[in-house]
Design a protein around this motif. Structure first.
Motif, mmCIF file in Angstrom:
data_model
loop_
_atom_site.group_PDB
_atom_site.id
_atom_site.type_symbol
_atom_site.label_atom_id
_atom_site.label_comp_id
_atom_site.label_asym_id
_atom_site.label_seq_id
_atom_site.Cartn_x
_atom_site.Cartn_y
_atom_site.Cartn_z
ATOM 1 N N GLY A 306 0.783 -1.229 0.000
ATOM 2 C CA GLY A 306 0.000 0.000 0.000
ATOM 3 C C GLY A 306 0.815 1.278 0.000
ATOM 4 N N ASP A 307 2.149 1.161 -0.045
ATOM 5 C CA ASP A 307 3.002 2.352 -0.067
ATOM 6 C C ASP A 307 3.264 2.724 -1.525
ATOM 7 N N LEU A 308 2.294 3.388 -2.132
ATOM 8 C CA LEU A 308 2.354 3.657 -3.564
ATOM 9 C C LEU A 308 3.467 4.631 -3.932
ATOM 10 N N SER A 335 1.614 0.461 -14.960
ATOM 11 C CA SER A 335 0.191 0.489 -15.304
ATOM 12 C C SER A 335 -0.679 0.387 -14.052
ATOM 13 N N ARG A 336 -0.294 -0.465 -13.112
ATOM 14 C CA ARG A 336 -1.062 -0.611 -11.867
ATOM 15 C C ARG A 336 -1.041 0.687 -11.063
ATOM 16 N N LEU A 337 0.123 1.361 -11.046
ATOM 17 C CA LEU A 337 0.211 2.633 -10.327
ATOM 18 C C LEU A 337 -0.686 3.689 -10.964
ATOM 19 N N ARG A 340 -4.153 3.557 -9.991
ATOM 20 C CA ARG A 340 -4.396 4.065 -8.635
ATOM 21 C C ARG A 340 -4.142 5.566 -8.541
ATOM 22 N N GLY A 341 -3.947 6.204 -9.685
ATOM 23 C CA GLY A 341 -3.772 7.655 -9.717
ATOM 24 C C GLY A 341 -2.385 8.154 -9.407
#
Length: 348
Positions: A306-308, A335-337, A340-341
């Motif tokens: 969860g530490d984006l 792409s995953r990041l 999540r914005g």
């Protein structure tokens, strides 16, 4: 040959669209667009994946497409040298020269060496250090190659790119990005470390061609301390990435200057020599793969926790150092990041 006659000959040859020999041809206008000089090809090969994606989005917004030519050939001028006599049975060699100056001009003492070695040489005007690297210098070099290729028989095993000073740094980037075109690079008093924002690594397929089939010849004066220091860092970074076809040809007591004729000839002979693999090359590559996988895993672990922002930071570091070698895992996490914005790389 008087300069005014050489210029007249160049104009006549260009008008007739036929090759001329035994002369330096000036002010040539080429008309064959180089596929690799299109913006999309440059984005794909000459930037790290994250930066390429950011630039691709910017270019698409500004122009509506990235599949456009980077330069207008009708506005460009080239200088060309072709050895006299019949073409070699295997075809001519070719040296695409990237200068630090804007004027046309191959080092004149190199011409006799080019003739002996049966190499054509081409260089572009307005391709000096003040010009944009990706906007002009690289597309001009690739356009020079493409138009010579279409006019003359070439030996693909002897197609090289080279440069002096800042031009050598550009030549190094082109050799790394286009190992399927250039078999070697002459780096005369200019280089950079590999795996940096200035010299990002291409994908594994291209990098495999580069590390096995491309030779880099460093030619720097022993009194040129700044360039010699950069050469050492370039060597160290290359070895850390398992690149082994490197040759040093120092110019004794030389300063920051183009190679003399003797050293230039030795450099061409070194470029022609067979490529060799170091004993531990495969072990080095295996260790490199382990390090890339670990870095990808660390970034993914931060994402999963969860530490984006930490994931994005680690991914940006991975992208800057290993570039295309970190694909496809790095692109998947990017792409995953974005979903999540979080932008994995700040747009330039």
């Amino acid at each position: 040959m008087p300069l005014h006659f050489a210029r007249r000959l160049a104009v006549l040859c260009a008008a007739a669209a036929v090759p001329c020999s035994a002369a330096v041809q000036h002010d040539l206008v080429f008309d064959q667009p180089a596929p690799f000089a299109r913006n999309e090809a440059l984005l794909e090969r000459m930037f790290s994946p994250l930066l390429a994606q950011a630039l691709r989005e910017q270019l698409a917004k500004a122009r509506g497409s990235t599949d456009t030519l980077a330069i207008d050939l009708a506005q460009e001028r080239f200088e060309l040298y072709v050895p006299d006599g019949a073409a070699p049975a295997a075809g001519y060699g070719l040296l695409v020269f990237v200068p630090p100056w804007d004027a046309q001009g191959l080092p004149r003492e190199w011409l006799a060496v080019l003739r002996r070695q049966q190499l054509i040489a081409v260089t572009a005007e307005r391709s000096g250090n003040e010009q944009n690297v990706l906007g002009r210098r690289v597309p001009l070099a690739l356009s020079g190659y493409e138009n010579v290729r279409q006019r003359y028989p070439l030996d693909p095993q002897r197609v090289y790119i080279g440069g002096f000073s800042g031009g050598a740094r550009v030549a190094m980037r082109v050799a790394l990005a286009f190992p399927d075109v250039f078999r070697g690079a002459l780096l005369n008093a200019g280089s950079d470390p590999f795996g940096s924002p200035e010299v990002p690594l291409p994908d594994a397929g291209l990098f495999g061609q580069f590390e096995r089939g491309t030779r880099l010849v460093y030619v720097t004066g022993t009194r040129d301390e700044a360039a010699a220091s950069t050469d050492r860092r370039s060597h160290a970074s290359a070895h850390s990435l398992c690149v082994s076809n490197l040759v040093d040809l120092p110019i004794r007591d030389g300063g920051h200057q183009p190679a003399d004729a003797r050293t230039f000839e030795h450099a061409l002979q070194a470029l022609d020599a067979p490529r060799i693999e170091t004993r531990d090359a495969e072990g080095c590559r295996a260790q490199r793969s382990v390090e890339i996988a670990r870095a990808n895993a660390d970034a993914r672990s931060a994402f999963d926790a969860g530490d984006l922002k930490e994931a994005a930071r680690r991914l940006a570091e991975l992208d800057a150092h290993y570039g295309g070698l970190a694909l496809p895992a790095s692109a998947e996490l990017a792409s995953r990041l974005r979903e999540r914005g979080i932008e994995p790389l700040a747009k330039p």
